[in-house]
Scaffold this motif. Structure first.
Motif, PDB file in Angstrom:
ATOM      1  N   ALA A  10      -0.860 -15.283   9.816  1.00 48.23           N
ATOM      2  CA  ALA A  10      -1.991 -15.547   8.921  1.00 48.23           C
ATOM      3  C   ALA A  10      -3.054 -14.461   9.027  1.00 48.23           C
ATOM      4  CB  ALA A  10      -2.599 -16.911   9.234  1.00 48.23           C
ATOM      5  N   SER A  11      -2.673 -13.272   9.494  1.00 45.09           N
ATOM      6  CA  SER A  11      -3.646 -12.190   9.612  1.00 45.09           C
ATOM      7  C   SER A  11      -3.952 -11.609   8.233  1.00 45.09           C
ATOM      8  CB  SER A  11      -3.104 -11.096  10.541  1.00 45.09           C
ATOM      9  OG  SER A  11      -2.013 -10.434   9.933  1.00 45.09           O
ATOM     10  N   ARG A  12      -4.922 -10.726   8.201  1.00 43.27           N
ATOM     11  CA  ARG A  12      -5.294 -10.083   6.928  1.00 43.27           C
ATOM     12  C   ARG A  12      -4.140  -9.281   6.366  1.00 43.27           C
ATOM     13  NH1 ARG A  12      -5.880  -8.633   2.759  1.00 43.27           N
ATOM     14  NH2 ARG A  12      -7.672  -7.796   1.620  1.00 43.27           N
ATOM     15  N   LEU A  13      -3.369  -8.641   7.216  1.00 42.29           N
ATOM     16  CA  LEU A  13      -2.239  -7.861   6.729  1.00 42.29           C
ATOM     17  C   LEU A  13      -1.135  -8.762   6.185  1.00 42.29           C
ATOM     18  CD1 LEU A  13      -1.869  -4.957   9.323  1.00 42.29           C
ATOM     19  CD2 LEU A  13      -2.634  -4.830   6.955  1.00 42.29           C
ATOM     20  N   HIS A  14      -0.932  -9.928   6.769  1.00 38.69           N
ATOM     21  CA  HIS A  14       0.079 -10.845   6.264  1.00 38.69           C
ATOM     22  C   HIS A  14      -0.270 -11.338   4.857  1.00 38.69           C
ATOM     23  CE1 HIS A  14       1.277 -11.109  10.546  1.00 38.69           C
ATOM     24  NE2 HIS A  14       2.473 -11.419  10.055  1.00 38.69           N
ATOM     25  N   LEU A  15      -1.545 -11.492   4.566  1.00 38.95           N
ATOM     26  CA  LEU A  15      -1.976 -12.033   3.283  1.00 38.95           C
ATOM     27  C   LEU A  15      -2.160 -10.957   2.213  1.00 38.95           C
ATOM     28  CD1 LEU A  15      -4.646 -14.581   4.595  1.00 38.95           C
ATOM     29  CD2 LEU A  15      -2.240 -14.996   4.060  1.00 38.95           C
ATOM     30  N   ALA A  16      -2.062  -9.692   2.585  1.00 40.37           N
ATOM     31  CA  ALA A  16      -2.286  -8.613   1.625  1.00 40.37           C
ATOM     32  C   ALA A  16      -1.120  -8.493   0.652  1.00 40.37           C
ATOM     33  CB  ALA A  16      -2.513  -7.291   2.366  1.00 40.37           C
ATOM     34  N   ASP A  17      -1.396  -7.860  -0.464  1.00 40.19           N
ATOM     35  CA  ASP A  17      -0.382  -7.647  -1.505  1.00 40.19           C
ATOM     36  C   ASP A  17       0.739  -6.759  -0.952  1.00 40.19           C
ATOM     37  OD1 ASP A  17       1.128  -7.052  -3.753  1.00 40.19           O
ATOM     38  OD2 ASP A  17      -0.604  -6.772  -5.049  1.00 40.19           O
ATOM     39  N   PRO A  18       2.004  -7.211  -1.019  1.00 38.41           N
ATOM     40  CA  PRO A  18       3.099  -6.380  -0.487  1.00 38.41           C
ATOM     41  C   PRO A  18       3.209  -5.021  -1.160  1.00 38.41           C
ATOM     42  CG  PRO A  18       3.837  -8.635  -0.879  1.00 38.41           C
ATOM     43  CD  PRO A  18       2.470  -8.525  -1.476  1.00 38.41           C
ATOM     44  N   ARG A  19       2.833  -4.916  -2.406  1.00 34.77           N
ATOM     45  CA  ARG A  19       2.909  -3.629  -3.093  1.00 34.77           C
ATOM     46  C   ARG A  19       1.944  -2.625  -2.483  1.00 34.77           C
ATOM     47  NH1 ARG A  19       2.020  -6.317  -8.900  1.00 34.77           N
ATOM     48  NH2 ARG A  19       0.502  -7.378  -7.547  1.00 34.77           N
ATOM     49  N   CYS A  20       0.745  -3.070  -2.173  1.00 37.11           N
ATOM     50  CA  CYS A  20      -0.228  -2.171  -1.545  1.00 37.11           C
ATOM     51  C   CYS A  20       0.215  -1.776  -0.139  1.00 37.11           C
ATOM     52  CB  CYS A  20      -1.595  -2.845  -1.502  1.00 37.11           C
ATOM     53  SG  CYS A  20      -2.320  -3.187  -3.121  1.00 37.11           S
ATOM     54  N   LYS A  21       0.752  -2.738   0.593  1.00 40.70           N
ATOM     55  CA  LYS A  21       1.192  -2.436   1.960  1.00 40.70           C
ATOM     56  C   LYS A  21       2.375  -1.471   1.962  1.00 40.70           C
ATOM     57  CE  LYS A  21       1.783  -6.714   3.282  1.00 40.70           C
ATOM     58  NZ  LYS A  21       2.101  -7.847   4.182  1.00 40.70           N
ATOM     59  N   LEU A  22       3.325  -1.679   1.046  1.00 37.20           N
ATOM     60  CA  LEU A  22       4.489  -0.798   1.004  1.00 37.20           C
ATOM     61  C   LEU A  22       4.086   0.615   0.596  1.00 37.20           C
ATOM     62  CD1 LEU A  22       7.533  -0.577   1.313  1.00 37.20           C
ATOM     63  CD2 LEU A  22       7.776  -1.271  -1.076  1.00 37.20           C
ATOM     64  N   ALA A  23       3.169   0.726  -0.371  1.00 34.53           N
ATOM     65  CA  ALA A  23       2.692   2.053  -0.771  1.00 34.53           C
ATOM     66  C   ALA A  23       2.005   2.758   0.391  1.00 34.53           C
ATOM     67  CB  ALA A  23       1.745   1.921  -1.963  1.00 34.53           C
ATOM     68  N   ALA A  24       1.207   2.013   1.160  1.00 35.69           N
ATOM     69  CA  ALA A  24       0.519   2.609   2.311  1.00 35.69           C
ATOM     70  C   ALA A  24       1.511   3.034   3.387  1.00 35.69           C
ATOM     71  CB  ALA A  24      -0.492   1.620   2.877  1.00 35.69           C
ATOM     72  N   ALA A  25       2.538   2.210   3.626  1.00 37.92           N
ATOM     73  CA  ALA A  25       3.539   2.547   4.641  1.00 37.92           C
ATOM     74  C   ALA A  25       4.315   3.800   4.254  1.00 37.92           C
ATOM     75  CB  ALA A  25       4.491   1.370   4.840  1.00 37.92           C
ATOM     76  N   LEU A  26       4.705   3.906   2.990  1.00 40.04           N
ATOM     77  CA  LEU A  26       5.444   5.088   2.544  1.00 40.04           C
ATOM     78  C   LEU A  26       4.579   6.342   2.628  1.00 40.04           C
ATOM     79  CD1 LEU A  26       7.323   3.600  -0.549  1.00 40.04           C
ATOM     80  CD2 LEU A  26       8.289   4.171   1.681  1.00 40.04           C
ATOM     81  N   ALA A  27       3.323   6.235   2.210  1.00 32.43           N
ATOM     82  CA  ALA A  27       2.429   7.386   2.283  1.00 32.43           C
ATOM     83  C   ALA A  27       2.169   7.790   3.736  1.00 32.43           C
ATOM     84  CB  ALA A  27       1.108   7.059   1.574  1.00 32.43           C
ATOM     85  N   PHE A  28       2.037   6.818   4.608  1.00 34.60           N
ATOM     86  CA  PHE A  28       1.831   7.112   6.031  1.00 34.60           C
ATOM     87  C   PHE A  28       3.020   7.885   6.590  1.00 34.60           C
ATOM     88  CE2 PHE A  28       2.021   6.195  10.533  1.00 34.60           C
ATOM     89  CZ  PHE A  28       0.700   6.313  10.937  1.00 34.60           C
ATOM     90  N   ALA A  29       4.230   7.439   6.263  1.00 40.41           N
ATOM     91  CA  ALA A  29       5.423   8.124   6.766  1.00 40.41           C
ATOM     92  C   ALA A  29       5.523   9.542   6.217  1.00 40.41           C
ATOM     93  CB  ALA A  29       6.665   7.319   6.398  1.00 40.41           C
TER      94      ALA A  29
END
Length: 265
Positions: A10-29
């Motif tokens: 139930a953290s903030r990252l769990h509730l965030a939009d998966p599209r935004c998280k995936l875009a951030a993960a790809l850009a980070f890599a």
């Protein structure tokens, strides 16, 4: 069965939009992979660890995932320090009765490169676990399609995940059947033959079951796209979070490019 332990929370990252998280993960890599400065790679590792800490991920499971990744990194440490020219830090040999050219020397360039690979690989894994791993695979598959990537890529991800469960189910069922019949593994020809038959039957039955699932989906009018019962609404803060992570990763890459001593060993 296969599990998704990091997607529950139930953290903030769990509730965030998966599209935004995936875009951030790809850009980070993409930004961390080309880094050439160990200090900046260490900062990237700290950023990935901070994301995992923010997501409140279970530490034992996280360490087990990192251990699986670092098994391959450890193999690099066996060869990489000895494969690049540079100032020797450690010498192994020469051995009695063998020529001098068989002596090994770990160089500063080789050790630096091994450290760099270790830091970057762990940073990327931690970031992906904290960002993409905090959503279930179904949500990630829909996020892939929602980001404008080909629908076939999203379908490939979703079907692969489902088929892994099918293979796992068939394996456990056949292994249980073998135990019920008194099979006891050992180092003999019967054990090898049994495991070979088991592997073959798992693949055959999984393929047959996948064929039946495909026919059932076509019968029900499957048109090449899955629909979610609840589309992610998204939140302006999710985009801000994604942009902040991307900017941090881009800043690391820019600092690495502009660093006067940043160079590959």
């Amino acid at each position: 069965m296969l599990d998704e332990p990091f997607s529950r929370g139930a953290s903030r990252l769990h509730l965030a939009d998966p599209r935004c998280k995936l875009a951030a993960a790809l850009a980070f890599a993409v930004c961390v992979a080309p880094l050439r400065t160990p200090a900046l790679a260490a900062v990237a590792l700290a950023l990935g660890a901070a994301l995992c800490l923010w997501a409140r991920l279970p530490l034992p499971r996280l360490l087990r995932r990192l251990a699986a990744v670092n098994v391959f990194v450890a193999l690099l440490w066996l060869f990489l320090p000895f494969s690049l020219p540079g100032a020797p830090l450690l010498r192994i040999g020469p051995f009695p009765g063998l020529p001098d050219w068989l002596a090994l020397a770990a160089t500063d360039a080789g050790v630096t490169l091994a450290v760099l690979v270790t830091l970057k690989s762990n940073a990327i894994v931690l970031a992906f676990i904290a960002l993409a791993g905090t959503s279930d695979v179904t949500a990630v598959g829909h996020a892939v399609a929602g980001m404008g990537l080909p629908d076939k890529l999203a379908l490939l991800l979703l079907f692969t995940w489902r088929q892994l469960h099918v293979v796992a189910q068939e394996y456990h069922r056949l292994r249980t059947a073998a135990k019920v019949r008194g099979f006891t593994p050992g180092t003999n020809l019967h054990t090898y033959r049994t495991y070979a038959n088991l592997a073959g039957m798992v693949l055959v039955r999984s393929f047959d079951r996948a064929e039946r699932v495909g026919q059932a989906m076509r019968l029900r009018g499957f048109a090449g796209r899955f629909h979610m019962l609840a589309e992610p609404a998204g939140h302006p803060g999710d985009r801000v979070l994604s942009a902040a992570i991307i900017l941090c990763a881009a800043a690391l890459l820019a600092a690495d490019i502009l660093h006067p001593f940043a160079k590959l060993p």
